[in-house]
Design a protein around this motif. Sequence first.
Motif, PDB file in Angstrom:
ATOM      1  N   LEU A  10      -8.932  11.955  -5.285  1.00  0.00           N
ATOM      2  CA  LEU A  10      -7.550  11.569  -5.583  1.00  0.00           C
ATOM      3  C   LEU A  10      -7.413  11.009  -6.992  1.00  0.00           C
ATOM      4  CD1 LEU A  10      -6.608  10.053  -2.147  1.00  0.00           C
ATOM      5  CD2 LEU A  10      -5.989  12.250  -3.076  1.00  0.00           C
TER       6      LEU A  10
ATOM      7  N   LYS B 215      -0.514   3.920  -2.469  1.00  0.00           N
ATOM      8  CA  LYS B 215      -1.802   4.391  -1.966  1.00  0.00           C
ATOM      9  C   LYS B 215      -1.626   5.326  -0.781  1.00  0.00           C
ATOM     10  CE  LYS B 215      -4.757   1.525   0.289  1.00  0.00           C
ATOM     11  NZ  LYS B 215      -5.582   0.305   0.344  1.00  0.00           N
TER      12      LYS B 215
ATOM     13  N   THR C  64       0.820  -1.207   0.000  1.00  0.00           N
ATOM     14  CA  THR C  64       0.000   0.000   0.000  1.00  0.00           C
ATOM     15  C   THR C  64       0.853   1.255   0.000  1.00  0.00           C
ATOM     16  OG1 THR C  64      -0.089  -0.031   2.393  1.00  0.00           O
ATOM     17  CG2 THR C  64      -1.843  -1.171   1.230  1.00  0.00           C
TER      18      THR C  64
ATOM     19  N   ILE D  23      -0.142   8.744  -1.832  1.00  0.00           N
ATOM     20  CA  ILE D  23      -1.105   9.642  -2.475  1.00  0.00           C
ATOM     21  C   ILE D  23      -2.130  10.125  -1.463  1.00  0.00           C
ATOM     22  CG2 ILE D  23      -2.923   9.726  -4.209  1.00  0.00           C
ATOM     23  CD1 ILE D  23      -1.213   7.866  -5.886  1.00  0.00           C
ATOM     24  N   ALA D  24      -2.571   9.233  -0.555  1.00  0.00           N
ATOM     25  CA  ALA D  24      -3.551   9.647   0.439  1.00  0.00           C
ATOM     26  C   ALA D  24      -2.990  10.716   1.362  1.00  0.00           C
ATOM     27  CB  ALA D  24      -3.993   8.432   1.255  1.00  0.00           C
TER      28      ALA D  24
END
Lengths: 113, 230
Positions: free
Chosen positions: B50, B34, B31, B37-38
């Motif tokens: 996003l 992910k 992850t 970016i989060a």
Amino acid sequence: MNPLLTFVVILIGFYGLSTSSNIIKSVFCVTIIESGVILLFLNLGNLDGGVIPIIGDALPVGGIADPLPQALMITTIVIGSTVTALALMLCIKVFHHYGTVEWAEILSRESGK
Amino acid sequence: MIKQLILIGLLGILFGVFFVSMQDIQELYNTFGKDYIAATGFADTGSRNLVTAILLDYRLFDSLFEAGILLIAVSGVIWISKHESQEKNAQFMLDKFKTPDLFVTFSRLVYPLMLAFGFYVIINGHVSPGGGFQGGAIIATAILILYYIDADKDTNIALIVTIEKILYIAILLVASLSLVSRGELFTNFFVIDASPDTKAIYLVLLNVMIGMKVALGLWTIFTAFLKEGR
């Protein structure tokens, strides 16, 4: 949904592509393969659960789904729809030229020339 | 019959290969992307959605070529569907079959709502689900409903495609503006320290342009098909 099930969708598309006798059905099978690929990617981006990747003031509890495969799949959907349109337009031209959209008949007529 | 059995066997082998390769997916899955970016997506791009952040900022290069492929496909459809005789206003397929009055009435009711919803989806592409590509498709559908209301509608395809080409060049120019302000191609043209609200201006601008381009492209494709079916 299990990634294996999405692969079954892709295989159904392959089977139809190999056995269909009609050009338009072949185009449909290509779109079925495409749907399978889209489902597969969306699955792989969300293996451990999570909500849609839109963040408010704080991150949502439970995490978000991976936004990268989703962004790539928008590309696939747009390109897939336009390529399908192009293929169907070619089908219309083939029908105007040969008067049929059956693979076998077109092939026999071409080899008979 | 024997051919189909062989085919099913081969597809079964493919499924087996996929099944084996999916065995260690839980170990391969991570992850990192992910989480990155989060954590930084909103501050970097000013986009709460996003997916839009990736489409219009991190991987704008992809989206530009996606729009380019749409333009190429539209050109291909027009070129293939070209006719020798130049007809001024093609008779559309729809008026061969008399459109029911119920359809026409409801199309008139739904048409402005669909247009408004399409613009809503485009403009809010950075805060809610949606964006240029999806909203453009909705607007194109709304324009197609016009053909139900008035089947004799005249469409100047050459003009539409010219506008689309100009829009594509404009999108490329807006995307390369960041070379001046940030020193790198194809990202937000506001400086990296700007507030997310300022950066959202760029997102809305690019979403609107991409939405218009997609709507015009799909409109062209549909009109080409209608002319074929006359």
